[in-house]
Design an enzyme around this catalytic site. Structure first.
Site, PDB file in Angstrom:
ATOM      1  CB  SER A  11      -0.876   0.010   1.245  1.00 29.34           C
ATOM      2  OG  SER A  11      -1.397  -1.275   1.464  1.00 29.34           O
ATOM      3  CB  SER A  13       2.137   7.491  -2.907  1.00 27.80           C
ATOM      4  OG  SER A  13       3.286   7.625  -2.097  1.00 27.80           O
ATOM      5  CG  ASP A  68       4.256  -3.035   1.182  1.00 28.41           C
ATOM      6  OD1 ASP A  68       3.936  -1.860   0.926  1.00 28.41           O
ATOM      7  OD2 ASP A  68       3.695  -3.720   2.049  1.00 28.41           O
ATOM      8  CB  ALA A  70       9.648   0.849   3.460  1.00 29.94           C
ATOM      9  CG  ASP A  71       6.311   4.780   6.300  1.00 31.18           C
ATOM     10  OD1 ASP A  71       5.853   5.502   5.410  1.00 31.18           O
ATOM     11  OD2 ASP A  71       5.633   3.915   6.878  1.00 31.18           O
ATOM     12  CE  LYS A  81       5.105  -2.322   4.597  1.00 32.75           C
ATOM     13  NZ  LYS A  81       4.725  -1.188   3.742  1.00 32.75           N
ATOM     14  N   GLY A  82       3.692   1.551   7.723  1.00 35.09           N
ATOM     15  CA  GLY A  82       2.431   1.896   8.383  1.00 35.09           C
ATOM     16  C   GLY A  82       2.103   3.370   8.356  1.00 35.09           C
ATOM     17  N   GLY A  84       0.826   4.787   6.066  1.00 30.80           N
ATOM     18  CA  GLY A  84      -0.517   4.822   5.465  1.00 30.80           C
ATOM     19  C   GLY A  84      -1.537   4.017   6.262  1.00 30.80           C
ATOM     20  CD  GLU A  90       1.447  -1.907   4.152  1.00 32.06           C
ATOM     21  OE1 GLU A  90       1.320  -1.123   3.214  1.00 32.06           O
ATOM     22  OE2 GLU A  90       2.009  -1.587   5.206  1.00 32.06           O
TER      23      GLU A  90
HETATM   24  O1  LIG Z   1       3.477   1.074   4.958  1.00 29.99           O
HETATM   25  C1  LIG Z   1       2.823   1.708   4.178  1.00 29.99           C
HETATM   26  C2  LIG Z   1       1.368   1.916   4.342  1.00 29.99           C
HETATM   27  O2  LIG Z   1       0.889   1.329   5.508  1.00 29.99           O
HETATM   28  C3  LIG Z   1       3.471   2.314   2.992  1.00 29.99           C
HETATM   29  O3  LIG Z   1       4.117   1.322   2.273  1.00 29.99           O
HETATM   30  C4  LIG Z   1       4.472   3.335   3.456  1.00 29.99           C
HETATM   31  O4  LIG Z   1       3.798   4.248   4.290  1.00 29.99           O
HETATM   32  C5  LIG Z   1       5.120   4.060   2.277  1.00 29.99           C
HETATM   33  O5  LIG Z   1       4.157   4.830   1.623  1.00 29.99           O
HETATM   34  P1  LIG Z   1       4.516   5.769   0.408  1.00 29.99           P
HETATM   35  O6  LIG Z   1       4.925   4.896  -0.718  1.00 29.99           O
HETATM   36  O7  LIG Z   1       3.237   6.534   0.141  1.00 29.99           O
HETATM   37  O8  LIG Z   1       5.624   6.685   0.851  1.00 29.99           O
END
Ligand SMILES: O=C(CO)[C@H](O)[C@H](O)COP(=O)(O)O
Length: 220
Positions: A11, A13, A68, A70-71, A81-82, A84, A90
């Site tokens: 999940s 962007s 996936d 990651a933050d 992660k998380g 979002g 996930e």
């Molecule tokens: O863990 C997540 C959502 O729960 C996302 O993978 C993480 O937040 C990265 O998001 P983005 O690609 O929008 O920067």
């Protein structure tokens, strides 16, 4: 990628780019790919591409690969992660995949957590939120806060009907993230943490100039 592979879809962007690319390959190479979404967002995104088949872990409990975002990714390839709010599904989808591939922009490539992202998202059962907030702060310091929803009064509600606590950890402390993850997971009421310890096999980082660097297993 080969025909008939089951792919876990994360999940956020960044994953949107991977879904688009997957769709291109499925069309151009005439492949069948079975996608397992890890959130309502991923499900909706997949539904907009008719060539991608959508399934569930009930039907396909094993995936060849999970992709996936990651933050943050630390020097040991641990992930936060998380951001979002989709961390629990996930983590479940990732746990069912033989290979885990993470895609992120270069700012998330850090030696130590806290350089570009300074909190750990934690999914919690609503009735436990207050005691869990207090326990986290007593056990680990820092500042845990209940995540508020945007454009809805009150806390954010996850796809699983739970709340998210964002724990702003103490950046000056040297945490053993594996131990922190285990201790957090043992607190009654915590469903899952956004600490993904040693789960990624390969991480790709996109640079501002369009180049890509990677860490992890070169055979992937
Ligand atoms: O863990 C997540 C959502 O729960 C996302 O993978 C993480 O937040 C990265 O998001 P983005 O690609 O929008 O920067």
């Amino acid at each position: 990628m080969q025909d008939n592979q089951v792919v876990g879809i994360g999940s956020g962007s960044t994953i949107e780019y991977a879904i688009r690319r997957l769709n291109e390959r499925v069309i151009n190479e005439n492949l069948k790919t079975i996608c397992i979404p890890s959130s309502y967002q991923a499900l909706r995104s997949l539904q907009s591409f008719e060539s991608l088949q959508i399934s569930t872990l009930d039907r396909n409990p094993e995936a060849y690969v999970a992709i996936d975002g990651a933050d943050e990714v630390d020097g040991d390839m641990n992930l936060i992660k998380g951001g979002g709010g989709c961390l629990t599904q996930e983590k479940i989808v990732i746990s069912c995949a033989k290979k885990v591939v993470i895609i992120a922009d270069y700012r998330k490539d850090v030696q130590k957590f806290g350089q570009s992202f300074n909190f750990i998202p934690i999914e919690v059962i609503p009735m436990a939120q207050r005691p869990v907030l207090e326990k986290i702060s007593k056990m680990f310091g820092g500042k845990p806060v209940l995540r508020e929803a945007k454009q809805k009064a009150g806390p954010l509600v996850t796809d699983n009907g739970n709340f998210i606590i964002d724990w702003f950890f103490d950046k000056d402390k040297d945490y053993d993230w594996n131990e922190v993850n285990i201790s957090l997971s043992l607190i009654p009421g915590i469903v899952e943490t956004g600490l993904f310890i040693q789960t990624a096999h390969k991480v790709f980082f996109g640079a501002a100039d369009g180049n890509v660097t990677s860490r992890g297993n070169d055979k992937l």
